[in-house]
Design a protein around this motif. Sequence first.
Motif, PDB file in Angstrom:
ATOM      1  N   PRO A  69      57.075  15.314 -45.829  1.00 57.09           N
ATOM      2  CA  PRO A  69      56.833  15.408 -44.389  1.00 57.09           C
ATOM      3  C   PRO A  69      55.410  15.913 -44.130  1.00 57.09           C
ATOM      4  N   PRO A  70      54.654  15.257 -43.257  1.00 61.81           N
ATOM      5  CA  PRO A  70      53.263  15.667 -43.021  1.00 61.81           C
ATOM      6  C   PRO A  70      53.126  17.126 -42.632  1.00 61.81           C
ATOM      7  N   GLU A  71      54.060  17.623 -41.800  1.00 58.42           N
ATOM      8  CA  GLU A  71      53.949  19.014 -41.365  1.00 58.42           C
ATOM      9  C   GLU A  71      54.092  19.987 -42.530  1.00 58.42           C
ATOM     10  N   GLU A  72      54.872  19.608 -43.539  1.00 59.05           N
ATOM     11  CA  GLU A  72      55.004  20.469 -44.716  1.00 59.05           C
ATOM     12  C   GLU A  72      53.733  20.437 -45.557  1.00 59.05           C
ATOM     13  N   ALA A  73      53.140  19.266 -45.703  1.00 60.03           N
ATOM     14  CA  ALA A  73      51.919  19.137 -46.501  1.00 60.03           C
ATOM     15  C   ALA A  73      50.749  19.867 -45.849  1.00 60.03           C
ATOM     16  N   MET A  74      50.760  19.975 -44.527  1.00 63.40           N
ATOM     17  CA  MET A  74      49.658  20.599 -43.809  1.00 63.40           C
ATOM     18  C   MET A  74      49.827  22.102 -43.622  1.00 63.40           C
ATOM     19  N   ALA A  75      51.061  22.585 -43.716  1.00 64.96           N
ATOM     20  CA  ALA A  75      51.388  23.952 -43.276  1.00 64.96           C
ATOM     21  C   ALA A  75      50.513  25.028 -43.907  1.00 64.96           C
ATOM     22  N   ALA A  76      50.259  24.929 -45.213  1.00 66.13           N
ATOM     23  CA  ALA A  76      49.527  25.991 -45.906  1.00 66.13           C
ATOM     24  C   ALA A  76      48.083  26.114 -45.438  1.00 66.13           C
ATOM     25  N   TYR A  77      47.559  25.057 -44.818  1.00 66.24           N
ATOM     26  CA  TYR A  77      46.144  25.038 -44.473  1.00 66.24           C
ATOM     27  C   TYR A  77      45.866  25.355 -43.005  1.00 66.24           C
ATOM     28  N   VAL A  78      46.916  25.545 -42.208  1.00 68.17           N
ATOM     29  CA  VAL A  78      46.724  25.744 -40.778  1.00 68.17           C
ATOM     30  C   VAL A  78      45.861  26.970 -40.497  1.00 68.17           C
ATOM     31  N   GLU A  79      46.176  28.092 -41.124  1.00 64.73           N
ATOM     32  CA  GLU A  79      45.451  29.326 -40.829  1.00 64.73           C
ATOM     33  C   GLU A  79      43.960  29.239 -41.157  1.00 64.73           C
ATOM     34  N   PRO A  80      43.580  28.808 -42.379  1.00 60.25           N
ATOM     35  CA  PRO A  80      42.137  28.764 -42.657  1.00 60.25           C
ATOM     36  C   PRO A  80      41.376  27.726 -41.842  1.00 60.25           C
ATOM     37  N   LEU A  81      41.952  26.538 -41.634  1.00 54.69           N
ATOM     38  CA  LEU A  81      41.230  25.518 -40.873  1.00 54.69           C
ATOM     39  C   LEU A  81      41.155  25.874 -39.396  1.00 54.69           C
ATOM     40  N   GLN A  82      42.254  26.385 -38.848  1.00 59.59           N
ATOM     41  CA  GLN A  82      42.220  26.804 -37.449  1.00 59.59           C
ATOM     42  C   GLN A  82      41.272  27.987 -37.284  1.00 59.59           C
ATOM     43  N   GLY A  83      41.248  28.857 -38.289  1.00 65.87           N
ATOM     44  CA  GLY A  83      40.338  29.996 -38.245  1.00 65.87           C
ATOM     45  C   GLY A  83      38.885  29.559 -38.179  1.00 65.87           C
ATOM     46  N   TYR A  84      38.538  28.507 -38.933  1.00 64.73           N
ATOM     47  CA  TYR A  84      37.167  27.991 -38.899  1.00 64.73           C
ATOM     48  C   TYR A  84      36.806  27.516 -37.497  1.00 64.73           C
ATOM     49  N   HIS A  85      37.683  26.729 -36.897  1.00 64.21           N
ATOM     50  CA  HIS A  85      37.378  26.186 -35.570  1.00 64.21           C
ATOM     51  C   HIS A  85      37.362  27.280 -34.502  1.00 64.21           C
ATOM     52  N   ASP A  86      38.270  28.249 -34.626  1.00 61.46           N
ATOM     53  CA  ASP A  86      38.304  29.325 -33.644  1.00 61.46           C
ATOM     54  C   ASP A  86      37.041  30.189 -33.701  1.00 61.46           C
ATOM     55  N   SER A  87      36.467  30.321 -34.888  1.00 60.00           N
ATOM     56  CA  SER A  87      35.281  31.167 -35.050  1.00 60.00           C
ATOM     57  C   SER A  87      33.973  30.412 -34.816  1.00 60.00           C
ATOM     58  N   THR A  88      34.057  29.119 -34.570  1.00 52.76           N
ATOM     59  CA  THR A  88      32.847  28.317 -34.365  1.00 52.76           C
ATOM     60  C   THR A  88      32.976  27.455 -33.109  1.00 52.76           C
ATOM     61  N   GLU A  89      33.356  28.074 -32.018  1.00 57.13           N
ATOM     62  CA  GLU A  89      33.457  27.352 -30.750  1.00 57.13           C
ATOM     63  C   GLU A  89      32.050  27.088 -30.204  1.00 57.13           C
ATOM     64  N   PRO A  90      31.673  25.836 -29.984  1.00 60.65           N
ATOM     65  CA  PRO A  90      30.341  25.560 -29.436  1.00 60.65           C
ATOM     66  C   PRO A  90      30.231  25.977 -27.979  1.00 60.65           C
ATOM     67  N   ARG A  91      29.010  26.312 -27.566  1.00 63.35           N
ATOM     68  CA  ARG A  91      28.778  26.755 -26.196  1.00 63.35           C
ATOM     69  C   ARG A  91      28.204  25.649 -25.316  1.00 63.35           C
ATOM     70  N   ASP A  92      27.662  24.601 -25.946  1.00 61.40           N
ATOM     71  CA  ASP A  92      27.064  23.526 -25.157  1.00 61.40           C
ATOM     72  C   ASP A  92      27.059  22.248 -25.993  1.00 61.40           C
ATOM     73  N   TRP A  93      26.491  21.187 -25.409  1.00 58.39           N
ATOM     74  CA  TRP A  93      26.490  19.878 -26.052  1.00 58.39           C
ATOM     75  C   TRP A  93      25.734  19.901 -27.378  1.00 58.39           C
ATOM     76  N   ALA A  94      24.575  20.548 -27.414  1.00 58.31           N
ATOM     77  CA  ALA A  94      23.782  20.566 -28.644  1.00 58.31           C
ATOM     78  C   ALA A  94      24.554  21.243 -29.777  1.00 58.31           C
ATOM     79  N   GLU A  95      25.243  22.326 -29.480  1.00 59.27           N
ATOM     80  CA  GLU A  95      26.027  22.999 -30.517  1.00 59.27           C
ATOM     81  C   GLU A  95      27.237  22.160 -30.918  1.00 59.27           C
ATOM     82  N   ALA A  96      27.812  21.427 -29.967  1.00 57.15           N
ATOM     83  CA  ALA A  96      28.968  20.589 -30.276  1.00 57.15           C
ATOM     84  C   ALA A  96      28.597  19.473 -31.257  1.00 57.15           C
TER      85      ALA A  96
END
Length: 217
Positions: A69-96
Motif C-alpha cells: 500500500p502506498p501509504e505504508e511505503a511512504m509512512a516512515a518518511y513523512v516526518e523528515p520530508l514534511q519537516g524540510y518543507h515546513d522549515s523552508t517556506e518561501p516568502r516570495d516568487w523568487a524564493e519559491a
Amino acid sequence: MSAPAAPDHAVADLLGLVALGELLAFERMAADARFAPDLRRRAALSEMAAAEIANYRRLADRLGVLGVPPEEAMAAYVEPLQGYHDSTEPRDWAEAVTKAYVGDGITDDFLREIAEALREPDRQLVLDVLHESRYAEFAAAEIRHAVSADPKVAGRLSMWARRLVGEALSQAGRVVAADQGALTALIVADGRTDVAGLFRRLTAAHTARMAAAGLNN
C-alpha cells in the motif's frame, strides 16, 4: 548490464520515498503558484504541480503491483520530508522558484544515483519521474530575471539556496535513520560503497547549478 537485484523491501521503500516527495512537491508548487507575478508564470508553476501528482500516481500504482500500500511505503518518511518543507517556506516568487530549482535539483541528483541499483521497470520509473529539464530551465530563467532586475537579490537568493541545501542534508540524515537501512542496502546492492564520492558528485552538480542561475555557492 542490469544492476544486481536489490532487496524487495528496499525497492518498495525507495519508491515510497520518491512517491511522498512527488506528493509533497505537488502540494508545495500548487500553493507557491500564488506568488507568481503574472498569469503566465502562475500557469507554468501549476503545470509543474500537475506533473508532480501524475508522477505520484505512477509510483503509487507500481507499489500496488508490488503488493505494498502506498501509504505504508511512504509512512516512515513523512516526518523528515514534511519537516524540510515546513522549515523552508518561501516568502516570495523568487524564493519559491529557487526552492524548486535548488531543492528539487539536489534531490533528483541523489535519487538518480540510487536508482542505478534498481532493476527494470523500477529503475526507469524513478528516472522518468525526476523533474524535467524544462522545469529546471524555467526556474533558472526566473532566478536570473530576478537578479537582473535587482542585483541585490543575488545575495539574498544565494543565502536562501545555501539554507535549502543545509536543511535538505539535515533531513536526509533523518530519512536514512527512518528507512532502517533500505537506501544503504540499495547502494551496497549496486556495489558502490564510496559515499564520499557520491557526495562530491552531488556537491559538484549543485555548484554548477548555482552558477547557471547566476548565484554564488
